[in-house]
Design a protein around this motif. Structure first.
Motif, PDB file in Angstrom:
ATOM      1  N   CYS A  15      -6.110   0.250   6.903  1.00  0.00           N
ATOM      2  CA  CYS A  15      -5.897   0.749   5.532  1.00  0.00           C
ATOM      3  C   CYS A  15      -7.032   1.709   5.131  1.00  0.00           C
ATOM      4  O   CYS A  15      -8.198   1.315   5.072  1.00  0.00           O
ATOM      5  CB  CYS A  15      -5.821  -0.417   4.546  1.00  0.00           C
ATOM      6  SG  CYS A  15      -5.468   0.116   2.854  1.00  0.00           S
ATOM      7  N   CYS A  49       0.838  -1.190   0.000  1.00  0.00           N
ATOM      8  CA  CYS A  49       0.000   0.000   0.000  1.00  0.00           C
ATOM      9  C   CYS A  49       0.882   1.253   0.000  1.00  0.00           C
ATOM     10  O   CYS A  49       1.991   1.240   0.523  1.00  0.00           O
ATOM     11  CB  CYS A  49      -0.909   0.001   1.233  1.00  0.00           C
ATOM     12  SG  CYS A  49      -2.062   1.405   1.254  1.00  0.00           S
ATOM     13  N   HIS A  95      -2.355  -3.979   5.090  1.00  0.00           N
ATOM     14  CA  HIS A  95      -2.139  -3.574   6.498  1.00  0.00           C
ATOM     15  C   HIS A  95      -3.470  -3.197   7.134  1.00  0.00           C
ATOM     16  O   HIS A  95      -4.348  -2.633   6.477  1.00  0.00           O
ATOM     17  CB  HIS A  95      -1.156  -2.400   6.566  1.00  0.00           C
ATOM     18  CG  HIS A  95      -1.676  -1.135   5.938  1.00  0.00           C
ATOM     19  ND1 HIS A  95      -2.181  -0.078   6.676  1.00  0.00           N
ATOM     20  CD2 HIS A  95      -1.800  -0.772   4.645  1.00  0.00           C
ATOM     21  CE1 HIS A  95      -2.568   0.870   5.850  1.00  0.00           C
ATOM     22  NE2 HIS A  95      -2.359   0.491   4.621  1.00  0.00           N
TER      23      HIS A  95
HETATM   24 ZN   LIG Z   1      -3.414   1.168   2.980  1.00  0.00          ZN
END
Ligand SMILES: [Zn+2]
Length: 213
Positions: free
Chosen positions: A105, A46, A102
């Protein structure tokens, strides 16, 4: 100096300090680094600033080839992701591809809501599909944070599957060893959780997604 300038200068100063520190430990550090890369891993993570691949894995520059986007997605029309994937697999011959999501998020949380966020709606739509495909499981989790955490996991599992559906990964499986992995970085403890997402052969895929020889 203005706060704006200060926040900018901080990074350049940080770089100077880092270079000095590295050279102190090893005067040839950058000579060695500039020779080339042969990373074993491709990291699809991410864009979130709290999940830096090298730092959370205790690894160094040169060890992980990286692609990051909002919510660590593997979207089959994303020419950017596909280019990174192809280079990593066909040229660098990485041994492992890790999709790392994660908890906490923002992209995943946004996809759970109905707010209209403009252009990014189209990106988050891919996560809304994951919600739709796992509707009954997610609806049975009453706690909102737990539901979001589970969606983070389900989203990672789906993106690993999406990797397996690419001809790039399927061709690699025929030629050399390549493992796909799904991880979640637990932002509340700093620990990485390995999901049961291990794909290492084409047999794990539904036949409709398997390309012929
Ligand atoms: Zn994220």
């Amino acid at each position: 100096m203005s706060n704006l300038r200060n926040s900018y200068e901080k990074l350049l100063k940080g770089n100077q300090n880092w270079v000095e520190k590295k050279l102190k430990l090893n005067p040839k550090y950058f000579d060695e680094l500039s020779k080339g890369q042969s990373p074993d891993y491709l990291w699809i993570g991410c864009s979130d600033s709290r999940v830096p691949d090298n730092e959370v894995t205790g690894s160094n520059p040169g060890e992980i080839f990286v692609h990051r986007n909002i919510a660590n997605m593997v979207v089959h029309t994303d020419i950017n992701m596909l280019s990174v994937l192809q280079y990593a697999v066909e040229v660098l011959h990485v041994k492992h591809i890790i999709v790392c999501g994660h908890y906490g998020c923002g992209g995943v949380v946004a996809a759970m809501q109905r707010s209209d966020n403009g252009l990014v709606n189209n990106w988050l739509r891919n996560i809304k599909d994951v919600i739709y495909w796992n509707k009954s499981e997610l609806e049975n989790i009453s706690d909102v944070q737990q539901r979001a955490d589970r969606l983070v996991e389900l989203n990672v599992l789906q993106q690993v599957k999406n990797l397996a559906k690419t001809s790039i990964v399927q061709q690699a499986w025929k030629k050399h060893e390549l493992e796909l992995h799904g991880w979640v970085f637990d932002i509340r403890s700093g620990k990485i959780i390995e999901l049961d997402a291990k794909f290492d052969e084409i047999e794990d895929l539904d036949p409709i997604f398997k390309y012929a020889d």
